[in-house]
Write a protein that holds these residues in place. Sequence first.
Motif, PDB file in Angstrom:
ATOM      1  N   LYS A  73       8.493   2.051  -1.369  1.00  0.00           N
ATOM      2  CA  LYS A  73       7.198   1.526  -0.744  1.00  0.00           C
ATOM      3  C   LYS A  73       7.644   0.063  -0.211  1.00  0.00           C
ATOM      4  CE  LYS A  73       3.881   1.907  -3.479  1.00  0.00           C
ATOM      5  NZ  LYS A  73       2.494   1.800  -3.730  1.00  0.00           N
ATOM      6  N   ALA A  74       8.603  -0.545  -0.714  1.00  0.00           N
ATOM      7  CA  ALA A  74       8.769  -1.979  -0.357  1.00  0.00           C
ATOM      8  C   ALA A  74       9.141  -2.302   1.018  1.00  0.00           C
ATOM      9  CB  ALA A  74       9.570  -2.698  -1.454  1.00  0.00           C
ATOM     10  N   ALA A  75       8.576  -1.709   1.863  1.00  0.00           N
ATOM     11  CA  ALA A  75       8.793  -2.080   3.216  1.00  0.00           C
ATOM     12  C   ALA A  75       8.351  -3.623   3.695  1.00  0.00           C
ATOM     13  CB  ALA A  75       8.117  -1.132   4.045  1.00  0.00           C
ATOM     14  N   ALA A  76       8.890  -3.926   4.651  1.00  0.00           N
ATOM     15  CA  ALA A  76       8.553  -5.282   5.006  1.00  0.00           C
ATOM     16  C   ALA A  76       6.993  -5.730   4.813  1.00  0.00           C
ATOM     17  CB  ALA A  76       8.896  -5.779   6.621  1.00  0.00           C
ATOM     18  N   SER A  77       6.108  -4.766   5.354  1.00  0.00           N
ATOM     19  CA  SER A  77       4.672  -5.031   5.409  1.00  0.00           C
ATOM     20  C   SER A  77       4.195  -5.046   4.004  1.00  0.00           C
ATOM     21  CB  SER A  77       3.943  -4.113   6.223  1.00  0.00           C
ATOM     22  OG  SER A  77       4.192  -2.660   5.917  1.00  0.00           O
ATOM     23  N   PHE A  78       4.369  -4.280   3.212  1.00  0.00           N
ATOM     24  CA  PHE A  78       4.420  -4.031   1.788  1.00  0.00           C
ATOM     25  C   PHE A  78       4.518  -5.539   1.060  1.00  0.00           C
ATOM     26  CE2 PHE A  78       5.243  -3.354  -2.570  1.00  0.00           C
ATOM     27  CZ  PHE A  78       4.043  -2.884  -3.143  1.00  0.00           C
ATOM     28  N   ARG A  79       5.708  -5.823   1.278  1.00  0.00           N
ATOM     29  CA  ARG A  79       6.249  -6.830   0.618  1.00  0.00           C
ATOM     30  C   ARG A  79       5.344  -8.299   0.921  1.00  0.00           C
ATOM     31  NH1 ARG A  79      12.739  -6.481   1.099  1.00  0.00           N
ATOM     32  NH2 ARG A  79      12.125  -6.479   3.317  1.00  0.00           N
ATOM     33  N   LYS A  80       5.013  -8.149   2.265  1.00  0.00           N
ATOM     34  CA  LYS A  80       4.558  -9.409   2.666  1.00  0.00           C
ATOM     35  C   LYS A  80       2.972  -9.532   1.854  1.00  0.00           C
ATOM     36  CE  LYS A  80       3.571 -12.157   6.817  1.00  0.00           C
ATOM     37  NZ  LYS A  80       2.305 -12.086   7.430  1.00  0.00           N
ATOM     38  N   MET A  81       2.372  -8.207   2.035  1.00  0.00           N
ATOM     39  CA  MET A  81       1.036  -8.233   1.343  1.00  0.00           C
ATOM     40  C   MET A  81       0.976  -8.524  -0.212  1.00  0.00           C
ATOM     41  SD  MET A  81      -1.102  -4.737   0.638  1.00  0.00           S
ATOM     42  CE  MET A  81      -0.127  -4.343  -0.911  1.00  0.00           C
ATOM     43  N   TYR A  82       2.358  -7.941  -0.715  1.00  0.00           N
ATOM     44  CA  TYR A  82       2.513  -8.210  -2.168  1.00  0.00           C
ATOM     45  C   TYR A  82       2.617  -9.673  -2.504  1.00  0.00           C
ATOM     46  CZ  TYR A  82       4.631  -6.967  -6.673  1.00  0.00           C
ATOM     47  OH  TYR A  82       4.964  -6.825  -8.199  1.00  0.00           O
ATOM     48  N   MET A  83       3.421 -10.424  -1.533  1.00  0.00           N
ATOM     49  CA  MET A  83       3.746 -11.846  -1.819  1.00  0.00           C
ATOM     50  C   MET A  83       2.380 -12.598  -1.772  1.00  0.00           C
ATOM     51  SD  MET A  83       6.343 -14.259   0.236  1.00  0.00           S
ATOM     52  CE  MET A  83       7.551 -12.877   0.252  1.00  0.00           C
ATOM     53  N   THR A  84       1.497 -12.200  -0.719  1.00  0.00           N
ATOM     54  CA  THR A  84       0.292 -12.790  -0.472  1.00  0.00           C
ATOM     55  C   THR A  84      -0.580 -12.761  -1.844  1.00  0.00           C
ATOM     56  OG1 THR A  84       0.231 -11.955   1.732  1.00  0.00           O
ATOM     57  CG2 THR A  84      -1.920 -12.841   1.148  1.00  0.00           C
ATOM     58  N   MET A  85      -0.519 -11.610  -2.301  1.00  0.00           N
ATOM     59  CA  MET A  85      -1.308 -11.427  -3.836  1.00  0.00           C
ATOM     60  C   MET A  85      -0.927 -12.190  -4.759  1.00  0.00           C
ATOM     61  SD  MET A  85      -2.388  -7.282  -4.247  1.00  0.00           S
ATOM     62  CE  MET A  85      -0.817  -6.798  -4.823  1.00  0.00           C
ATOM     63  N   VAL A  86       0.539 -12.237  -4.903  1.00  0.00           N
ATOM     64  CA  VAL A  86       1.136 -13.020  -5.778  1.00  0.00           C
ATOM     65  C   VAL A  86       0.944 -14.529  -5.641  1.00  0.00           C
ATOM     66  CG1 VAL A  86       3.367 -13.887  -6.697  1.00  0.00           C
ATOM     67  CG2 VAL A  86       3.359 -11.517  -6.341  1.00  0.00           C
ATOM     68  N   LEU A  87       1.116 -15.191  -4.576  1.00  0.00           N
ATOM     69  CA  LEU A  87       0.514 -16.479  -4.514  1.00  0.00           C
ATOM     70  C   LEU A  87      -0.841 -16.618  -4.449  1.00  0.00           C
ATOM     71  CD1 LEU A  87       3.182 -17.083  -1.400  1.00  0.00           C
ATOM     72  CD2 LEU A  87       3.210 -18.303  -3.805  1.00  0.00           C
ATOM     73  N   GLY A  88      -1.734 -15.728  -4.043  1.00  0.00           N
ATOM     74  CA  GLY A  88      -3.150 -16.102  -4.105  1.00  0.00           C
ATOM     75  C   GLY A  88      -3.650 -16.070  -5.467  1.00  0.00           C
ATOM     76  N   ASN A  89      -3.148 -15.330  -6.330  1.00  0.00           N
ATOM     77  CA  ASN A  89      -3.363 -15.281  -7.930  1.00  0.00           C
ATOM     78  C   ASN A  89      -2.686 -16.708  -8.460  1.00  0.00           C
ATOM     79  OD1 ASN A  89      -4.782 -12.938  -8.917  1.00  0.00           O
ATOM     80  ND2 ASN A  89      -3.448 -12.215  -7.418  1.00  0.00           N
ATOM     81  N   ILE A  90      -1.449 -17.122  -8.252  1.00  0.00           N
ATOM     82  CA  ILE A  90      -0.968 -18.606  -8.519  1.00  0.00           C
ATOM     83  C   ILE A  90      -2.076 -19.711  -8.135  1.00  0.00           C
ATOM     84  CG2 ILE A  90       0.909 -20.093  -8.295  1.00  0.00           C
ATOM     85  CD1 ILE A  90       2.795 -17.872  -8.276  1.00  0.00           C
ATOM     86  N   THR A  91      -2.130 -19.475  -6.802  1.00  0.00           N
ATOM     87  CA  THR A  91      -3.172 -20.633  -6.241  1.00  0.00           C
ATOM     88  C   THR A  91      -4.717 -20.552  -6.945  1.00  0.00           C
ATOM     89  OG1 THR A  91      -2.260 -20.073  -4.026  1.00  0.00           O
ATOM     90  CG2 THR A  91      -4.443 -21.555  -3.774  1.00  0.00           C
TER      91      THR A  91
END
Length: 363
Positions: A178-196
């Motif tokens: 599933k790790a298509a570009a759009s999925f990866r982008k959303m995933y990264m947003t979640m990771v960074l959002g939680n770090i923030t």
Amino acid sequence: MLHVDSFSPLFLTLSFCTILLLPPSCRAELPENHVAFFIFGDSLLDAGNNIYLNGSGTNYLPYGETFFKRPTGRVCDGRIVPDFISEYAKLPYIKPYLEPRFTDHTNGVNFASAGAGVLPETHPGTLYLKLQLNYFEEVVKGLKQQLGDGDARKLLSKAVYLFSIGGNDYNAIQNNPKAAASFRKMYMTMVLGNITAGIKQLYAHGGRKFAFQNVGPIGCMPGTRASSGSEGCLHDPTVITKMHNIALSRVLKRMEQGLPGFKYALFDYYTSLTMRTLYSSKFGFKVGMSACCGSGPFNGQFTCGKKNGTTSSYTLCSDPSEYVWFDAAHPTETANRQLASLLWDGPSHTVGPYNMKMLFEMS
Ligand SMILES: *[C@@H]1O[C@H](CO)[C@@H](O)[C@H](O)[C@H]1NC(C)=O
Ligand SMILES: *[C@@H]1O[C@H](CO)[C@@H](O)[C@H](O)[C@H]1NC(C)=O
Ligand SMILES: *[C@@H]1O[C@H](CO)[C@@H](O)[C@H](O)[C@H]1NC(C)=O
């Protein structure tokens, strides 16, 4: 063996207070220049929390063989980065939160947990970031009781907060179709959002001094290369970690602009460890691409310390200090010492805008 705590005036003060049971008169006794050290992250920083989780800790030799001479739960032959930082900062080694009878948190606490991701779904059963932060809230309550609100706030605002997290989140989606570009982008947003969100939570308690190791070279680890049979570093996991690291540096810059007094050290762990893996001899190592302890290609299978019946399922090198990697995914103590020294006071292209030495020394 080095016992930093026996030389610490803070330690003496507190044991004195504890023995005489005079809490109010002991409240003001933290030295003026006292800086506590709080640690959040994954196996690269875990000093033993996982021992107290359902058997997921590396509580067996040869982990720990080099320095402690016994397994401590550190995923390394010896000391890890926060241990060296503690030595440089003249603090005792910061203990894992879950260690029984660890109640005096005035020097700091290590919440890191091997396998932990930012996201709870990455490795259920570990202390994912949110859980680490929940435990931090408990520590804050305890410090307020112990020191009073004002001094607790002072301790928290002078403290240094170190993070190393995110690698497991990206490792977990490496083979996900599933790790298509759009999925990866959303995933990264979640990771960074939680770090923030986590940083803001610490900031709200007064935290101002933050240090970050960026995500390491997942695609270069012996473990990742063993599972794909690749001699060199793998492209795909490398791309996503690089994207994350670039985004992380932007997030931190934005926080510096938005949060008054927010100061940070961002350490390019990724590049420092990649260079040591690829050009090991330049850094004093004999072996960069294979692990000291493990089995299979590049000794990159996660079998270090494991047994099948009575026979070892792994081979162990005779001198870990000749290796960059101790096991499939974790550097040796010798590599950690070099990395910690860069994080402490390395050159500005490796750690910036502050380094950890500056963070510990600033008032
Ligand atoms: C630990 O494992 C046992 C048995 O598998 C399970 O019942 C228990 O809930 C687990 N505890 C935690 C904290 O995960
Ligand atoms: C944190 O991660 C969860 C998934 O575990 C996600 O639903 C949530 O939106 C993220 N929070 C932020 C602030 O990005
Ligand atoms: C353990 O050893 C037995 C006998 O040599 C072998 O058949 C089995 O595959 C081994 N198991 C693992 C997990 O390596």
